[in-house]
Design a protein around this motif. Structure first.
Motif, PDB file in Angstrom:
ATOM      1  N   ALA A 162      66.518  73.901  22.701  1.00 17.64           N
ATOM      2  CA  ALA A 162      66.485  74.531  21.698  1.00 17.64           C
ATOM      3  C   ALA A 162      65.785  76.247  22.456  1.00 17.64           C
ATOM      4  CB  ALA A 162      65.825  73.899  20.646  1.00 17.64           C
ATOM      5  N   HIS A 163      66.813  77.457  21.823  1.00 15.76           N
ATOM      6  CA  HIS A 163      66.272  78.691  22.428  1.00 15.76           C
ATOM      7  C   HIS A 163      65.682  78.956  21.643  1.00 15.76           C
ATOM      8  CE1 HIS A 163      65.966  81.875  25.476  1.00 15.76           C
ATOM      9  NE2 HIS A 163      66.681  82.364  24.211  1.00 15.76           N
ATOM     10  N   LEU A 164      64.950  79.656  21.425  1.00 15.24           N
ATOM     11  CA  LEU A 164      64.185  80.719  19.708  1.00 15.24           C
ATOM     12  C   LEU A 164      64.350  81.409  20.023  1.00 15.24           C
ATOM     13  CD1 LEU A 164      62.054  77.822  18.287  1.00 15.24           C
ATOM     14  CD2 LEU A 164      63.908  77.523  18.324  1.00 15.24           C
ATOM     15  N   ILE A 165      64.823  82.761  19.329  1.00 17.86           N
ATOM     16  CA  ILE A 165      64.426  84.233  19.162  1.00 17.86           C
ATOM     17  C   ILE A 165      63.302  84.125  18.409  1.00 17.86           C
ATOM     18  CG2 ILE A 165      64.918  86.330  18.451  1.00 17.86           C
ATOM     19  CD1 ILE A 165      67.680  85.436  18.197  1.00 17.86           C
ATOM     20  N   LEU A 166      61.603  84.890  19.309  1.00 17.06           N
ATOM     21  CA  LEU A 166      60.090  85.545  18.803  1.00 17.06           C
ATOM     22  C   LEU A 166      60.338  86.676  18.495  1.00 17.06           C
ATOM     23  CD1 LEU A 166      58.435  82.049  20.680  1.00 17.06           C
ATOM     24  CD2 LEU A 166      59.616  81.910  18.155  1.00 17.06           C
ATOM     25  N   VAL A 167      60.167  86.614  17.249  1.00 18.99           N
ATOM     26  CA  VAL A 167      59.387  88.119  16.668  1.00 18.99           C
ATOM     27  C   VAL A 167      58.232  88.429  16.627  1.00 18.99           C
ATOM     28  CG1 VAL A 167      61.920  88.604  15.781  1.00 18.99           C
ATOM     29  CG2 VAL A 167      59.686  87.623  14.627  1.00 18.99           C
ATOM     30  N   ASP A 168      56.842  89.667  16.829  1.00 19.79           N
ATOM     31  CA  ASP A 168      56.097  89.869  16.503  1.00 19.79           C
ATOM     32  C   ASP A 168      56.016  89.279  14.534  1.00 19.79           C
ATOM     33  OD1 ASP A 168      55.718  91.549  19.000  1.00 19.79           O
ATOM     34  OD2 ASP A 168      55.938  93.543  18.056  1.00 19.79           O
ATOM     35  N   ASN A 169      54.194  88.964  14.828  1.00 17.87           N
ATOM     36  CA  ASN A 169      53.257  89.029  13.595  1.00 17.87           C
ATOM     37  C   ASN A 169      54.071  89.988  12.233  1.00 17.87           C
ATOM     38  OD1 ASN A 169      53.351  86.144  14.949  1.00 17.87           O
ATOM     39  ND2 ASN A 169      51.458  87.248  15.089  1.00 17.87           N
ATOM     40  N   PRO A 170      54.448  90.103  11.578  1.00 20.43           N
ATOM     41  CA  PRO A 170      54.609  90.707  10.088  1.00 20.43           C
ATOM     42  C   PRO A 170      53.377  90.689   9.161  1.00 20.43           C
ATOM     43  CG  PRO A 170      55.544  88.631   9.700  1.00 20.43           C
ATOM     44  CD  PRO A 170      55.546  88.361  10.840  1.00 20.43           C
ATOM     45  N   SER A 171      53.001  91.657   8.664  1.00 23.98           N
ATOM     46  CA  SER A 171      52.150  91.284   8.148  1.00 23.98           C
ATOM     47  C   SER A 171      52.024  90.367   7.008  1.00 23.98           C
ATOM     48  CB  SER A 171      51.713  92.910   7.370  1.00 23.98           C
ATOM     49  OG  SER A 171      53.088  92.689   6.102  1.00 23.98           O
ATOM     50  N   HIS A 172      52.773  89.740   6.710  1.00 23.25           N
ATOM     51  CA  HIS A 172      52.343  88.621   6.008  1.00 23.25           C
ATOM     52  C   HIS A 172      52.344  87.074   6.408  1.00 23.25           C
ATOM     53  CE1 HIS A 172      56.862  87.668   6.398  1.00 23.25           C
ATOM     54  NE2 HIS A 172      56.867  88.953   6.171  1.00 23.25           N
ATOM     55  N   HIS A 173      52.080  87.276   7.680  1.00 21.66           N
ATOM     56  CA  HIS A 173      52.219  85.857   8.608  1.00 21.66           C
ATOM     57  C   HIS A 173      51.275  85.985   9.874  1.00 21.66           C
ATOM     58  CE1 HIS A 173      53.280  82.368   9.209  1.00 21.66           C
ATOM     59  NE2 HIS A 173      54.006  82.215  10.856  1.00 21.66           N
ATOM     60  N   VAL A 217      48.054  76.665  24.722  1.00 18.48           N
ATOM     61  CA  VAL A 217      47.603  77.824  26.201  1.00 18.48           C
ATOM     62  C   VAL A 217      47.059  79.223  25.632  1.00 18.48           C
ATOM     63  CG1 VAL A 217      49.389  77.160  27.701  1.00 18.48           C
ATOM     64  CG2 VAL A 217      49.921  78.925  26.249  1.00 18.48           C
ATOM     65  N   MET A 218      46.325  79.785  26.167  1.00 17.81           N
ATOM     66  CA  MET A 218      45.295  80.829  25.377  1.00 17.81           C
ATOM     67  C   MET A 218      46.629  82.249  25.959  1.00 17.81           C
ATOM     68  SD  MET A 218      43.064  79.261  23.712  1.00 17.81           S
ATOM     69  CE  MET A 218      42.045  80.256  23.061  1.00 17.81           C
ATOM     70  N   VAL A 219      47.934  82.198  24.761  1.00 20.75           N
ATOM     71  CA  VAL A 219      48.068  83.685  24.965  1.00 20.75           C
ATOM     72  C   VAL A 219      48.268  83.775  23.573  1.00 20.75           C
ATOM     73  CG1 VAL A 219      49.074  83.314  26.798  1.00 20.75           C
ATOM     74  CG2 VAL A 219      50.447  81.936  24.813  1.00 20.75           C
ATOM     75  N   PRO A 220      48.709  84.883  22.214  1.00 19.36           N
ATOM     76  CA  PRO A 220      49.007  85.175  21.617  1.00 19.36           C
ATOM     77  C   PRO A 220      50.054  84.572  20.683  1.00 19.36           C
ATOM     78  CG  PRO A 220      48.312  87.045  21.886  1.00 19.36           C
ATOM     79  CD  PRO A 220      48.848  86.269  23.178  1.00 19.36           C
ATOM     80  N   CYS A 221      50.149  83.830  19.450  1.00 11.65           N
ATOM     81  CA  CYS A 221      51.217  82.981  19.066  1.00 11.65           C
ATOM     82  C   CYS A 221      51.991  84.189  18.675  1.00 11.65           C
ATOM     83  CB  CYS A 221      50.634  82.469  17.766  1.00 11.65           C
ATOM     84  SG  CYS A 221      50.716  80.620  17.658  1.00 11.65           S
ATOM     85  N   LEU A 222      53.597  84.152  18.550  1.00 12.00           N
ATOM     86  CA  LEU A 222      54.442  84.643  18.130  1.00 12.00           C
ATOM     87  C   LEU A 222      55.431  84.714  16.889  1.00 12.00           C
ATOM     88  CD1 LEU A 222      56.506  85.861  20.680  1.00 12.00           C
ATOM     89  CD2 LEU A 222      54.763  88.041  19.392  1.00 12.00           C
ATOM     90  N   THR A 223      55.920  84.846  15.203  1.00 15.03           N
ATOM     91  CA  THR A 223      56.693  84.295  14.612  1.00 15.03           C
ATOM     92  C   THR A 223      57.861  83.384  14.499  1.00 15.03           C
ATOM     93  OG1 THR A 223      55.028  85.363  13.214  1.00 15.03           O
ATOM     94  CG2 THR A 223      57.259  84.675  11.928  1.00 15.03           C
ATOM     95  N   PHE A 224      58.273  82.634  14.791  1.00 16.57           N
ATOM     96  CA  PHE A 224      59.508  82.541  14.945  1.00 16.57           C
ATOM     97  C   PHE A 224      60.538  83.036  13.798  1.00 16.57           C
ATOM     98  CE2 PHE A 224      63.109  78.952  13.491  1.00 16.57           C
ATOM     99  CZ  PHE A 224      64.625  79.635  14.656  1.00 16.57           C
TER     100      PHE A 224
END
Length: 221
Positions: A125-136, A154-161
């Motif tokens: 799988a290859h996923l497109i991740l985006v910056d976290n919106p205010s509702h998530h 790992v200690m890096v910020p989570c992104l939104t799928f």
């Protein structure tokens, strides 16, 4: 190139707009949400699109037909009851290619170019991740280089799928028929190092509420 649009959801959060209209046919910028997807897919070079149907699915089939309006060949995967994301994709596999195929949630909008990635043979799988919106704000997954990892690894910020990704049919091997979610399959593949991804810094919106639909409509017009 093959793609699938997930369009079987009931759209509970969009009620009462979805009481009589399936969410993919709600309009923003003068066109149904699903038409924005079809236009972008055609521009990116896709020619075959599978759409799963459940709630008010006959309206989607009647509106889109065989896809020739957009230079596409559309096939439909009807579901007597919504099979969730994983089950819906699994049922549609006979209509999709043996090569990696793109899947897009029907209730997102993005300016991502949808250019297929070059996947290694071991990548499922290859996923497109985006910056976290205010509702998530908590995000979903972590991106370390090109690898997508579970949030605690790992200690890096989570992104939104983003709800957009490419999948090999092998990801769904040995899965049961019927309804099941996609996320557990992805997390298992992440643990095996078989999921890659990219961060898309451009426009993206999860159109999950009437307010977000109105915001997208205003922005597009």
């Amino acid at each position: 190139m093959h793609a699938m649009i997930l369009a079987a959801g009931r759209g509970e959060r969009m009620r009462p707009l979805t009481d009589h209209t399936p969410k993919p046919l709600l309009c923003a910028g003068g066109r149904p949400l699903i038409v924005h997807h079809l236009e972008r897919l055609a521009a990116a070079g896709y020619r075959h699109v599978v759409i799963n149907l459940a709630w008010r699915g006959e309206q989607i089939r009647e509106h889109l037909g065989d896809g020739r309006t957009w230079g596409l060949n559309i096939e439909y995967s009807p579901e007597p009851e919504a099979l969730e994301t994983g089950g819906g994709i699994r049922q549609a596999l006979p209509l999709l290619a043996s090569d990696p195929f793109l899947v897009i949630n029907g209730d997102v909008w993005s300016d991502h170019p949808l250019t297929p990635p070059a996947l290694s043979r071991d990548t499922l799988a290859h996923l497109i991740l985006v910056d976290n919106p205010s509702h998530h704000p908590e995000g979903d997954f972590r991106l370390c280089g090109e690898r997508v990892l579970n949030e605690g690894e790992v200690m890096v910020p989570c992104l939104t799928f983003s709800g957009m990704g490419w999948y090999r049919p092998a990801l769904f091997a040995n899965t049961p028929t019927g309804a099941f979610p996609l996320a557990p399959l992805l997390r298992q593949a992440m643990d095996r190092g078989q999921v890659t991804g990219e961060h898309h810094p451009g426009q993206w919106l999860d159109i999950g509420t009437p307010e977000r639909l109105a915001a997208l409509d205003q922005w597009l017009t």
